[in-house]
Write a protein that holds these residues in place. Structure first.
Motif, PDB file in Angstrom:
ATOM      1  N   ALA A  68      68.552 -40.096   0.969  1.00  0.00           N
ATOM      2  CA  ALA A  68      69.960 -40.456   1.174  1.00  0.00           C
ATOM      3  C   ALA A  68      70.883 -39.401   0.563  1.00  0.00           C
ATOM      4  O   ALA A  68      70.705 -39.012  -0.594  1.00  0.00           O
ATOM      5  N   PRO A  69      71.897 -38.931   1.315  1.00  0.00           N
ATOM      6  CA  PRO A  69      72.864 -37.985   0.733  1.00  0.00           C
ATOM      7  C   PRO A  69      73.752 -38.646  -0.323  1.00  0.00           C
ATOM      8  O   PRO A  69      74.149 -38.009  -1.293  1.00  0.00           O
ATOM      9  N   PHE A  70      74.071 -39.937  -0.111  1.00  0.00           N
ATOM     10  CA  PHE A  70      74.869 -40.690  -1.072  1.00  0.00           C
ATOM     11  C   PHE A  70      74.246 -42.073  -1.260  1.00  0.00           C
ATOM     12  O   PHE A  70      73.732 -42.671  -0.310  1.00  0.00           O
TER      13      PHE A  70
ATOM     14  N   SER B 156      83.356 -45.109   5.676  1.00  0.00           N
ATOM     15  CA  SER B 156      83.398 -43.680   6.008  1.00  0.00           C
ATOM     16  C   SER B 156      82.224 -42.933   5.388  1.00  0.00           C
ATOM     17  O   SER B 156      82.298 -41.720   5.171  1.00  0.00           O
ATOM     18  N   ALA B 157      81.152 -43.663   5.101  1.00  0.00           N
ATOM     19  CA  ALA B 157      79.997 -43.062   4.432  1.00  0.00           C
ATOM     20  C   ALA B 157      79.301 -42.025   5.318  1.00  0.00           C
ATOM     21  O   ALA B 157      79.259 -42.157   6.543  1.00  0.00           O
ATOM     22  N   VAL B 158      78.755 -41.006   4.693  1.00  0.00           N
ATOM     23  CA  VAL B 158      77.989 -39.979   5.394  1.00  0.00           C
ATOM     24  C   VAL B 158      76.738 -40.617   5.990  1.00  0.00           C
ATOM     25  O   VAL B 158      76.089 -41.456   5.340  1.00  0.00           O
ATOM     26  N   PRO B 159      76.386 -40.279   7.229  1.00  0.00           N
ATOM     27  CA  PRO B 159      75.167 -40.833   7.839  1.00  0.00           C
ATOM     28  C   PRO B 159      73.941 -40.618   6.945  1.00  0.00           C
ATOM     29  O   PRO B 159      73.773 -39.556   6.346  1.00  0.00           O
TER      30      PRO B 159
ATOM     31  N   SER C  39      73.352 -42.457   4.281  1.00  0.00           N
ATOM     32  CA  SER C  39      73.605 -43.040   2.958  1.00  0.00           C
ATOM     33  C   SER C  39      72.960 -44.424   2.875  1.00  0.00           C
ATOM     34  O   SER C  39      72.658 -45.051   3.890  1.00  0.00           O
ATOM     35  N   ILE C  40      72.751 -44.906   1.648  1.00  0.00           N
ATOM     36  CA  ILE C  40      72.178 -46.233   1.451  1.00  0.00           C
ATOM     37  C   ILE C  40      73.053 -47.041   0.509  1.00  0.00           C
ATOM     38  O   ILE C  40      73.857 -46.487  -0.258  1.00  0.00           O
ATOM     39  N   PHE C  41      72.912 -48.355   0.576  1.00  0.00           N
ATOM     40  CA  PHE C  41      73.623 -49.267  -0.312  1.00  0.00           C
ATOM     41  C   PHE C  41      72.612 -50.106  -1.079  1.00  0.00           C
ATOM     42  O   PHE C  41      71.665 -50.637  -0.495  1.00  0.00           O
TER      43      PHE C  41
ATOM     44  N   ILE D  19      74.225 -48.462   7.630  1.00  0.00           N
ATOM     45  CA  ILE D  19      73.735 -48.023   6.321  1.00  0.00           C
ATOM     46  C   ILE D  19      72.516 -48.851   5.932  1.00  0.00           C
ATOM     47  O   ILE D  19      72.554 -50.084   5.955  1.00  0.00           O
ATOM     48  N   LYS D  20      71.425 -48.184   5.567  1.00  0.00           N
ATOM     49  CA  LYS D  20      70.232 -48.882   5.094  1.00  0.00           C
ATOM     50  C   LYS D  20      70.532 -49.525   3.742  1.00  0.00           C
ATOM     51  O   LYS D  20      71.293 -48.975   2.929  1.00  0.00           O
TER      52      LYS D  20
END
Length: 288
Positions: free
Chosen positions: A131-133, A175-178, A180-182, A206-207
């Motif tokens: 994940a980038p973020f 607006s999360a970068v593709p 990314s995970i939560f 978001i995964k």
């Protein structure tokens, strides 16, 4: 001698079991030594259930098979385990308070370490690594766990965003970068705010990872990956809340160390560099 860890796990999930599984649970709780000597068919006969019910019971308490249940029961007979979760009583001595709090924390942490599987840890590490973020959220004591996650992973170069303001968090997620995970944290697995944020994250592709107590709960059913801690008993003075927090912290420590080991040299270099930068910052600001 009763097997304390299996005993606690079965007892905490007892009301969630089916009627047949409860009959099996009664034997495991009351006669663990006898259960260790039985086959699945013998246990089924003794509990007036069926071999299939025995297998379902094992899976309900997160034990893969009946032979492995017997192994766990046998192994735990040899352990010197603190007494079961206990609350503080009126006119308690300070020494007793110390012992109870230590026992509760030890119990919950050790059971959590036993509970979480290596496959789940590997899957979580893979999701975080790719994940980038990473966005992380919890409320109340779970927010402390969210901050702990952010602090740890940011130190090794993984951008981890922990925002207490729900409106700002929602804006960030939309607006999360593709890729990314939560990570949503709720001990009960039923915290409405965490469930809603998790829903928003999933709506935007978001995964999601959920951290909750053991058992079937809404969060565990709605995330891509569920990581669970031991289900502590509730107590009047909320000693169980303390125990659940200890469970969550040890789980995060375990996940972090497994993550670091996947790329040990680079991660350790990042930790050393961040520590050096903090030390330099302290030296500069102390002179002003």
């Amino acid at each position: 001698m009763k097997s304390k860890h299996i005993h606690q796990r079965v007892e905490s999930l007892y009301n969630d079991l089916t009627h047949s599984e409860q009959k099996i649970a009664n034997l495991v709780l009351e006669r663990p030594e006898d259960v260790m000597k039985m086959t699945a068919s013998e246990l089924a006969k003794e509990s007036q259930t069926s071999p299939a019910s025995v297998i379902r019971f094992c899976k309900s308490i997160n034990i893969p098979s009946f032979p492995e249940l017997k192994i766990a029961l046998s192994a735990e007979r040899q352990w010197d385990v603190p007494k079961e979760y206990s609350d503080i009583l009126p006119n308690e001595k300070i020494s007793d308070v110390k012992a109870k709090l230590l026992g509760n924390a030890y119990q919950s942490m050790q059971e959590t370490i036993q509970l979480v599987s290596e496959d789940v840890l590997d899957d979580a590490v893979q999701m975080i690594s790719s994940a980038p973020f990473v966005y992380v959220y919890g409320i109340g004591s779970s927010y402390l766990v969210a901050e702990n996650i952010a602090q740890k992973w940011n130190r090794i170069g993984k951008v981890c965003i922990c925002i207490a303001d729900v409106h700002l968090l929602i804006a960030s997620l939309t607006s999360a970068v593709p890729g990314s995970i939560f990570i949503g944290i709720s001990n009960s697995g039923e915290t409405s705010e965490v469930l809603e944020i998790n829903h928003i994250a999933r709506e935007h592709g978001i995964k999601t990872i959920g951290i909750s107590k053991f058992g079937m709960n809404t969060l565990s059913k709605q995330v891509d990956l569920s990581i669970q801690t031991v289900k502590s008993k509730e107590a009047e003075l909320r000693s169980a809340a303390t125990s659940s927090l200890m469970s969550q912290f040890i789980l995060i420590d375990l996940l972090f160390h497994v993550y670091v080991l996947k790329d040990y040299d680079e991660n350790m270099e990042n930790i050393r560099e961040s520590r050096t930068l903090v030390d330099e910052y302290k030296r500069r600001t102390s002179k002003k």
